[in-house]
Scaffold this active site. Sequence first.
Site, short mmCIF file in Angstrom:
data_model
loop_
_atom_site.label_atom_id
_atom_site.label_comp_id
_atom_site.label_asym_id
_atom_site.label_seq_id
_atom_site.Cartn_x
_atom_site.Cartn_y
_atom_site.Cartn_z
N THR A 1 -46.09 10.13 -8.96
CA THR A 1 -46.34 11.31 -8.12
C THR A 1 -46.79 12.48 -9.00
O THR A 1 -46.41 12.53 -10.17
CB THR A 1 -44.99 11.69 -7.47
OG1 THR A 1 -44.75 10.80 -6.42
CG2 THR A 1 -44.93 13.09 -6.94
N ARG B 1 -43.15 5.73 6.40
CA ARG B 1 -42.09 6.36 5.59
C ARG B 1 -42.61 7.67 4.97
O ARG B 1 -43.70 7.74 4.44
CB ARG B 1 -41.67 5.41 4.47
CG ARG B 1 -40.61 5.95 3.50
CD ARG B 1 -41.22 6.51 2.24
NE ARG B 1 -40.21 6.80 1.21
CZ ARG B 1 -40.47 7.45 0.08
NH1 ARG B 1 -41.69 7.89 -0.16
NH2 ARG B 1 -39.53 7.66 -0.80
N VAL B 2 -41.79 8.71 5.07
CA VAL B 2 -42.12 9.98 4.43
C VAL B 2 -41.07 10.24 3.37
O VAL B 2 -39.87 10.12 3.62
CB VAL B 2 -42.13 11.13 5.47
CG1 VAL B 2 -42.36 12.47 4.79
CG2 VAL B 2 -43.21 10.88 6.52
N ASP C 1 -39.81 12.74 -0.19
CA ASP C 1 -39.41 14.14 -0.41
C ASP C 1 -40.60 15.07 -0.62
O ASP C 1 -40.52 16.27 -0.36
CB ASP C 1 -38.54 14.24 -1.67
CG ASP C 1 -39.32 13.74 -2.89
OD1 ASP C 1 -39.64 12.53 -2.93
OD2 ASP C 1 -39.66 14.56 -3.77
N THR D 1 -40.03 14.95 -8.74
CA THR D 1 -40.50 13.56 -8.67
C THR D 1 -39.28 12.66 -8.82
O THR D 1 -38.24 13.08 -9.33
CB THR D 1 -41.56 13.26 -9.75
OG1 THR D 1 -41.85 11.85 -9.75
CG2 THR D 1 -41.10 13.66 -11.15
N GLY D 2 -39.41 11.40 -8.36
CA GLY D 2 -38.28 10.48 -8.47
C GLY D 2 -38.03 9.81 -7.13
O GLY D 2 -38.91 9.80 -6.26
N GLY E 1 -37.41 9.40 -3.67
CA GLY E 1 -37.55 10.38 -2.58
C GLY E 1 -36.34 10.47 -1.68
O GLY E 1 -35.92 11.56 -1.30
N1 ASP Z 1 -40.77 11.23 -4.86
C1 ASP Z 1 -41.80 10.29 -4.50
C2 ASP Z 1 -41.41 9.62 -3.22
O1 ASP Z 1 -40.30 9.17 -3.11
C3 ASP Z 1 -42.05 9.25 -5.54
C4 ASP Z 1 -42.05 9.76 -6.96
O2 ASP Z 1 -41.97 10.94 -7.23
O3 ASP Z 1 -42.14 8.94 -7.86
O4 ASP Z 1 -42.25 9.49 -2.37
#
Ligand code: ASP
Length: 310
Positions: free
Chosen positions: A169, A197-198, A200, A220-221, A223
């Site tokens: 992301t 799916r949505v 964060d 990021t991470g 969600g």
């Molecule tokens: N946060 C993003 C999501 O879950 C994915 C990511 O940041 O790696 O859609």
Amino acid sequence: MSAVIVVHGGVMAKPEELDQAFLDGVKAAACDGFEVLKRGGSPLDAVEAAVRAMEDNSVFNAGHGAVLNAEGEVEMDALIMDGKTLSSGAVCSVTDIANPVSLARAVMEKTDHVILTSRGATQFAESIGITTVPTGSLVTECERKKWKKHKSYATVLNEEYNTQWAHDTVGAVAVDSVGNVACATSTGGIRNKMAGRVGDAPIIGCGGYADNISGAVACTGHGESILKVTLARRILLHVEQGKSVAESSQLALQYMADRVHGAGGCVVVSPSGQWAATITTKRMVWAAVDHDGLWYGLDPNERFNEQLTL
Ligand code: ASP
């Protein structure tokens, strides 16, 4: 005070041979955003420019290069927020849009709403002359291969999140010389997510937040974990209580780890120009430009500096 921009290219799911491409990508995006600030553009213009640069770069999971959902389709989320007015715009589950962050900005500036989803977002894009791209054209060969290999969402979580690896992301935060802040995020989400799916990234206070009173954050991470703890707003709550942006990021990410076993990362700026790039994952690729030049890193506690002619 000098203006600052900090960008991230996600908590890294791609193999190490792509490290240089990731670093080059975030460095270029940070420089693009900083150029905008230097020319007198707003922090909002700067974060949009930086995120667009990463959406156009197929190494990142945003725009061109986005990951595929369980049905083999791209569905992207994006957010932009102006800390001066708290104006914000977001899009969820959009397909065939090359730069979702610019569509999010148009939602903010040209509608009475904050979030538009899928079909309505596409209709709105077309109504204001943002043309859609041919279906499939945002998908890279590399992503198609990965999607075929990792057929289930659980596999992705086991191999990547449980070993603290996630996806790529993108996000950006910026502050100008008088303390106006902004943030933006853009993502294809997590590979093999359910259709619809949505995560964060487009949700205000979770994937990002910007308020001239405390600062701007882009996360990021995982969600679902970020959503549960409203990570971006939680970080700024600590800042409002007087903690540094670095400590605030660490406290909120640790809370997410303790409370919901979620890992992630974030970039933060304060209205006074303090900034931080922090992770609880193994890696996150990031870059920043401030009065001391270009900063960047990938592995924990890594912080390289290059002089720039500013
Ligand atoms: N946060 C993003 C999501 O879950 C994915 C990511 O940041 O790696 O859609």
